[in-house]
Write a protein that holds these residues in place. Structure first.
Motif: not given
Length: 186
Positions: A6-20
């Protein structure tokens, strides 16, 4: 394994959203701040150096607290580690905001048609990953059900990414231009 996943999934989503956001946002210095520095770049360089130093202190502090330095940590070490960690995250957010808002995330070619330098692309992508890794670290710190390996892994990941971002930004900039405000600057 649910907490780390869950932590890695949340981090990946946040990183992706920041990049977008960095890609679709029209960069502007309006709304950024220099906090008294001459330029936003000067602010980013100095704060990035501070973040790099704090990251090293975080690593040493964690090793000390967990008994890996061969010397027992004093009772205040845990509090100092937590406070310096919070300061580090706040500074990361200040730099990230000014970077993403003022410069955006550049990949491919600039509007002029000139190619974006590889260092700039790598730095931007690593910066997005730092924000995601910070989320992973917060999950690791806050979870009481996470396996014992999760916190050191999350901390090591965040440390590694911070070092990479500082090397591709502040260290590169200082090497190319000198310390902000120094006689060799500009």
């Amino acid at each position: 394994m649910a907490v780390p996943l869950a932590g890695f999934a949340a981090g990946a989503v946040v990183a992706l959203l920041v990049g977008v956001f960095g890609r679709v946002h029209d960069p502007t210095l309006t709304g950024t701040t220099t906090f008294g520095f001459r330029t936003v770049i000067d602010l980013k360089v100095v704060l990035s150096v501070v973040i790099g130093v704090l990251a090293v202190l975080q690593l040493v502090g964690a090793l000390w607290i967990y008994g890996r330095l061969g010397v027992r940590a004093p009772s205040w070490a845990g509090t100092a580690h937590r406070v310096s960690g919070m300061v580090t995250v706040v500074l990361i957010l200040v730099v990230a905001y000014n970077c993403l808002w003022g410069l955006g995330l550049e990949v491919g070619t600039f509007a002029s048609g000139a190619p974006v330098p590889t260092r700039t692309v790598v730095h931007g992508l690593l910066g997005c990953l730092v924000i995601g890794a910070a989320v992973v670290k917060v999950v690791a710190v806050r979870s009481r059900r996470a396996p014992g390996w999760f916190l050191p892994l999350a901390g090591g990941l965040l440390f590694t990414l911070i070092v990479a971002v500082v090397l591709t930004s502040a260290v590169w900039y200082i090497g190319a231009n000198g310390w902000p405000g120094s006689s060799g600057y500009g």
